[in-house]
Design a protein around this motif. Structure first.
Motif, PDB file in Angstrom:
ATOM      1  N   GLY A 117       0.786  -1.228   0.000  1.00 34.70           N
ATOM      2  CA  GLY A 117       0.000   0.000   0.000  1.00 34.70           C
ATOM      3  C   GLY A 117       0.816   1.274   0.000  1.00 34.70           C
ATOM      4  O   GLY A 117       0.270   2.363  -0.163  1.00 34.70           O
ATOM      5  N   PHE A 118       2.131   1.170   0.186  1.00 37.69           N
ATOM      6  CA  PHE A 118       2.973   2.363   0.210  1.00 37.69           C
ATOM      7  C   PHE A 118       3.214   2.889  -1.200  1.00 37.69           C
ATOM      8  O   PHE A 118       3.495   2.111  -2.113  1.00 37.69           O
ATOM      9  CB  PHE A 118       4.333   2.041   0.845  1.00 37.69           C
ATOM     10  N   LYS A 119       3.120   4.188  -1.375  1.00 37.75           N
ATOM     11  CA  LYS A 119       3.556   4.866  -2.604  1.00 37.75           C
ATOM     12  C   LYS A 119       4.783   5.678  -2.226  1.00 37.75           C
ATOM     13  O   LYS A 119       4.707   6.589  -1.393  1.00 37.75           O
ATOM     14  CB  LYS A 119       2.448   5.749  -3.164  1.00 37.75           C
ATOM     15  N   ILE A 120       5.916   5.351  -2.827  1.00 32.85           N
ATOM     16  CA  ILE A 120       7.204   5.924  -2.416  1.00 32.85           C
ATOM     17  C   ILE A 120       7.854   6.657  -3.588  1.00 32.85           C
ATOM     18  O   ILE A 120       7.912   6.142  -4.708  1.00 32.85           O
ATOM     19  CB  ILE A 120       8.146   4.812  -1.907  1.00 32.85           C
ATOM     20  N   ALA A 121       8.335   7.866  -3.324  1.00 39.26           N
ATOM     21  CA  ALA A 121       9.063   8.649  -4.324  1.00 39.26           C
ATOM     22  C   ALA A 121      10.538   8.679  -3.963  1.00 39.26           C
ATOM     23  O   ALA A 121      10.900   8.808  -2.786  1.00 39.26           O
ATOM     24  CB  ALA A 121       8.507  10.068  -4.399  1.00 39.26           C
ATOM     25  N   LEU A 122      11.394   8.539  -4.970  1.00 39.58           N
ATOM     26  CA  LEU A 122      12.851   8.586  -4.781  1.00 39.58           C
ATOM     27  C   LEU A 122      13.364   9.933  -5.284  1.00 39.58           C
ATOM     28  O   LEU A 122      13.150  10.283  -6.445  1.00 39.58           O
ATOM     29  CB  LEU A 122      13.515   7.436  -5.536  1.00 39.58           C
ATOM     30  N   ILE A 123      14.041  10.685  -4.403  1.00 35.75           N
ATOM     31  CA  ILE A 123      14.489  12.033  -4.751  1.00 35.75           C
ATOM     32  C   ILE A 123      15.996  12.159  -4.537  1.00 35.75           C
ATOM     33  O   ILE A 123      16.508  11.835  -3.471  1.00 35.75           O
ATOM     34  CB  ILE A 123      13.768  13.091  -3.901  1.00 35.75           C
ATOM     35  N   GLY A 124      16.691  12.642  -5.570  1.00 34.49           N
ATOM     36  CA  GLY A 124      18.119  12.891  -5.443  1.00 34.49           C
ATOM     37  C   GLY A 124      18.967  11.650  -5.652  1.00 34.49           C
ATOM     38  O   GLY A 124      18.478  10.566  -5.967  1.00 34.49           O
ATOM     39  N   ARG A 125      20.274  11.802  -5.451  1.00 36.68           N
ATOM     40  CA  ARG A 125      21.217  10.703  -5.639  1.00 36.68           C
ATOM     41  C   ARG A 125      21.336   9.904  -4.336  1.00 36.68           C
ATOM     42  O   ARG A 125      21.656  10.443  -3.291  1.00 36.68           O
ATOM     43  CB  ARG A 125      22.580  11.254  -6.043  1.00 36.68           C
TER      44      ARG A 125
END
Length: 298
Positions: A117-125
């Motif tokens: 159920g998690f929606k995860i965004a990846l930001i940066g290096r």
């Protein structure tokens, strides 16, 4: 820019015809293995059409642009775009993720996955590549998204990126989405992922967000509660002034020639689990010619 890439593709390979499924616009997306439709099948469902060889027609230069030297001599020659025979798992997922999600079996949604159920965004290096992190998140029941909105459960980034306050970090703050270090992912897969967010937070916002779309199933029952709220609606003329504006006691929705300056926009995509709204009201003071613009979104 996206416009330059679209025009370059058309001049080199031909103008793209509409999607054969929904008649929407087809575009080539960088980082994918082909062309994707940008349209919708219904009001609630995104079109999933993708292909490597879309139907095309001749690219024409408008007469008013032929005064530009290189465009005046341009002659279209039909060509086919060639793609690499090697496609990474991440590239394949970019196009087919929604299809795979809609056809997921019960086993892929089996209870017990720590990031279900998690929606995860990846930001940066980050320490690991996006492909590696995406595979780890999906295997744990979660989903990786690019757009930062109120439906995102958490963002994974680093302190340097947070300090730079990039556009995505700004979006995270505006939507009150927690930003955590990569250590959260390593800790979350052990269980009780939702309760691990505060311990790994690297931003000053979002840590109190203990209920939200996409993460409710993972939150312990001890922190889940239903709050009943009564809202007083003030109707003046033909529309109700939004109570969140704080102006319902002294303003009304502007009306001119029978037209109320009141609008609510909505965007729902059941395939991606998004449900967004945008409200607009032009408010006029009850006592004088003073006007206000009220906006609300989420």
């Amino acid at each position: 820019s996206a416009l330059l890439a679209h025009v370059s593709d058309g001049m080199a390979f031909g103008a793209l015809e509409p999607c054969p499924q929904c008649k929407g616009q087809i575009r080539f997306l960088n980082g994918t293995e082909g062309y994707c439709c940008m349209g919708n099948l219904t009001e609630w469902t995104k079109c999933l059409y993708a292909t490597k060889q879309p139907k095309r027609k001749q690219w024409l230069i408008p007469d008013k642009l032929k005064r530009i030297e290189f465009l005046s001599t341009f002659k279209f020659k039909p060509r086919k775009r060639i793609f690499s025979s090697t496609v990474t798992s991440l590239q394949r997922m970019d196009i087919n993720y929604a299809v795979a999600e809609s056809k997921a079996t019960a086993s892929s949604k089996a209870p017990g996955k720590p990031l279900e159920g998690f929606k995860i965004a990846l930001i940066g290096r980050l320490r690991q590549t996006k492909a590696e992190l995406t595979a780890q998140i999906v295997a744990s029941g979660g989903r990786v998204v690019d757009k930062i909105s109120s439906v995102v459960t958490v963002c994974i980034s680093n302190e340097a990126t947070v300090e730079k306050f990039t556009k995505k970090i700004e979006d995270a703050e505006r939507n009150n989405v927690p930003v955590v270090s990569i250590g959260f992912l390593e800790d979350a897969v052990k269980g009780d992922a939702y309760m691990k967010i505060p311990a790994h937070s690297i931003a000053s916002w979002g840590v109190k967000k203990l209920s939200g779309s996409g993460a409710v199933a993972a939150a312990p029952k001890s922190v889940m509660k239903v709050e009943v709220k009564t809202v007083m609606v003030t109707v003046k003329g033909g529309a109700a002034v939004e109570s969140d504006s704080g102006l319902e006691g002294r303003c009304h929705v502007l009306e001119q020639r029978g037209i109320l300056y009141n609008a609510t926009l909505g965007m729902v995509d059941v395939m991606r689990g998004t449900n967004s709204f945008y409200k607009l009201q032009v408010l006029e003071s009850d006592t004088g010619r003073r006007f206000y613009l009220y906006r609300s979104w989420g």
